[in-house]
Design a protein around this motif. Structure first.
Motif, PDB file in Angstrom:
ATOM      1  N   PHE A 167       0.800  -1.223   0.000  1.00  0.00           N
ATOM      2  CA  PHE A 167       0.000   0.000   0.000  1.00  0.00           C
ATOM      3  C   PHE A 167       0.837   1.280   0.000  1.00  0.00           C
ATOM      4  N   GLY A 168       2.106   1.185   0.412  1.00  0.00           N
ATOM      5  CA  GLY A 168       2.991   2.345   0.350  1.00  0.00           C
ATOM      6  C   GLY A 168       2.897   3.302   1.516  1.00  0.00           C
ATOM      7  N   LEU A 169       2.468   2.825   2.699  1.00  0.00           N
ATOM      8  CA  LEU A 169       2.395   3.694   3.864  1.00  0.00           C
ATOM      9  C   LEU A 169       3.794   3.964   4.415  1.00  0.00           C
ATOM     10  N   PRO A 170       4.036   5.161   4.946  1.00  0.00           N
ATOM     11  CA  PRO A 170       5.316   5.438   5.610  1.00  0.00           C
ATOM     12  C   PRO A 170       5.380   4.754   6.965  1.00  0.00           C
ATOM     13  N   VAL A 171       6.594   4.523   7.454  1.00  0.00           N
ATOM     14  CA  VAL A 171       6.787   3.769   8.691  1.00  0.00           C
ATOM     15  C   VAL A 171       6.132   4.453   9.888  1.00  0.00           C
ATOM     16  N   ASP A 172       6.186   5.791   9.954  1.00  0.00           N
ATOM     17  CA  ASP A 172       5.631   6.462  11.130  1.00  0.00           C
ATOM     18  C   ASP A 172       4.123   6.305  11.233  1.00  0.00           C
ATOM     19  N   ALA A 196      -7.555   0.806  -3.082  1.00  0.00           N
ATOM     20  CA  ALA A 196      -6.448   0.484  -2.166  1.00  0.00           C
ATOM     21  C   ALA A 196      -5.938   1.705  -1.412  1.00  0.00           C
ATOM     22  N   LEU A 197      -6.794   2.692  -1.207  1.00  0.00           N
ATOM     23  CA  LEU A 197      -6.402   3.894  -0.481  1.00  0.00           C
ATOM     24  C   LEU A 197      -7.052   3.974   0.892  1.00  0.00           C
ATOM     25  N   ALA A 198      -7.769   2.916   1.297  1.00  0.00           N
ATOM     26  CA  ALA A 198      -8.351   2.830   2.634  1.00  0.00           C
ATOM     27  C   ALA A 198      -8.282   1.381   3.085  1.00  0.00           C
ATOM     28  N   ILE A 199      -7.714   1.166   4.274  1.00  0.00           N
ATOM     29  CA  ILE A 199      -7.509  -0.188   4.794  1.00  0.00           C
ATOM     30  C   ILE A 199      -8.050  -0.254   6.208  1.00  0.00           C
ATOM     31  N   LEU A 200      -9.011  -1.142   6.440  1.00  0.00           N
ATOM     32  CA  LEU A 200      -9.577  -1.330   7.772  1.00  0.00           C
ATOM     33  C   LEU A 200      -8.819  -2.471   8.459  1.00  0.00           C
ATOM     34  N   VAL A 201      -8.291  -2.197   9.644  1.00  0.00           N
ATOM     35  CA  VAL A 201      -7.449  -3.165  10.350  1.00  0.00           C
ATOM     36  C   VAL A 201      -8.009  -3.392  11.746  1.00  0.00           C
ATOM     37  N   GLN A 225      -1.799  12.653   1.882  1.00  0.00           N
ATOM     38  CA  GLN A 225      -0.930  11.889   2.770  1.00  0.00           C
ATOM     39  C   GLN A 225      -1.734  10.817   3.505  1.00  0.00           C
ATOM     40  N   TRP A 226      -1.005   9.839   4.075  1.00  0.00           N
ATOM     41  CA  TRP A 226      -1.640   8.763   4.818  1.00  0.00           C
ATOM     42  C   TRP A 226      -1.946   9.193   6.245  1.00  0.00           C
ATOM     43  N   HIS A 227      -3.101   8.745   6.741  1.00  0.00           N
ATOM     44  CA  HIS A 227      -3.533   9.012   8.112  1.00  0.00           C
ATOM     45  C   HIS A 227      -3.999   7.702   8.732  1.00  0.00           C
ATOM     46  N   VAL A 228      -4.059   7.678  10.062  1.00  0.00           N
ATOM     47  CA  VAL A 228      -4.633   6.532  10.758  1.00  0.00           C
ATOM     48  C   VAL A 228      -5.615   7.048  11.799  1.00  0.00           C
ATOM     49  N   TYR A 229      -6.790   6.416  11.875  1.00  0.00           N
ATOM     50  CA  TYR A 229      -7.843   6.843  12.783  1.00  0.00           C
ATOM     51  C   TYR A 229      -8.363   5.641  13.565  1.00  0.00           C
TER      52      TYR A 229
END
Length: 254
Positions: A167-172, A196-201, A225-229
């Motif tokens: 998916f290409g997310l950055p490590v942070d 592939a721009l939203a991933i539910l985990v 940019q990538w975010h996590v919520y």
């Protein structure tokens, strides 16, 4: 100890007083170990010597303010002599990780540090391997029922490896939610958007009494940019419900 094991509290042990030369030599070895961990470097970690101990710190950004977060400390022990004690903690509560000679502690930080502190050991090993082979970011993965396999070997990759290589997310961003990792929650990908721009985990863990608990978060690419919520439990059943809930809350996580 790995991130999915419950840590043991460590008793405070008396520290050995080091000469400037001894402290400088150990600091150099520990710093080199940090620089040999791709994940720890990507997450802006550095080692500092203060008040007779060595502190592993991560630089984090809150808006325009930069702050340092203590992740671990290394204590030179008076008994046994010439030994070091590596502990993880938050400055108030410490858990013993490893005790041994400086080379043992350095090797632990290099080979296991990303796993111990962030549950990213598998990703760190792949990144170091890529750097050694000089083909970083050239790995390819195949997706099958939300399981991700390396195309060249057929090996199943971890969730964190899939987030990085597929998916290409950055490590942070992959390292979050760090507090859930601290509580030994194990991630599983449950749903991916068509683009592939939203991933539910889903994250889960088992407590000491055998009961299970967990939570769900959404990794999404928005505003370039990538975010996590973190998602409220009763809104986390599907990707669609999580997105609708976040939009109503103006993208404020749980």
């Amino acid at each position: 100890m790995s991130w999915n094991q419950w840590p043991e509290y460590s008793r405070r042990q008396s520290a050995q007083k080091l000469t400037q030369e001894q402290a400088a030599s150990i600091l150099k070895a520990l710093t080199n170990a940090i620089q040999n961990s791709m994940v720890l470097m990507e997450l802006h970690h550095a080692m500092r010597f203060a008040r007779g101990r060595f502190y592993l710190e991560r630089t984090t950004s809150y808006g325009v303010r930069m702050e340092k977060e203590v992740v671990a400390r290394v204590t030179p022990l008076s008994d046994p002599p010439c030994a070091l004690l590596l502990e993880s903690g938050d400055g108030q509560c410490w858990h013993a990780i490893k005790q041994g000679k400086p080379v043992t502690i350095s090797r632990t930080l290099t080979q296991q540090g990303a796993e111990i502190f962030y549950g990213l050991g598998a990703l760190d090993a792949k990144l170091r391997e890529d750097l050694k082979l000089n083909f970083k970011n050239n790995r390819e993965m195949d997706q099958d029922n939300n399981e991700f396999r390396y195309r060249e070997t057929g090996e199943i990759g971890s969730v964190q490896e899939a987030l990085y290589y597929y998916f290409g997310l950055p490590v942070d961003v992959i390292a979050e939610p760090s507090d859930w990792y601290a509580y030994r929650r194990h991630p599983v990908i449950v749903e991916v958007s068509d683009d592939a721009l939203a991933i539910l985990v889903r994250f889960s863990a088992t407590s000491l009494n055998g009961s299970s608990f967990g939570g769900t978060c959404l990794y999404i690419f928005r505003e370039e940019q990538w975010h996590v919520y973190k998602i409220r439990p009763n809104q986390s059943a599907t990707l669609s419900s999580a997105l609708q809930w976040l939009e109503k809350r103006k993208w404020q996580g749980w």
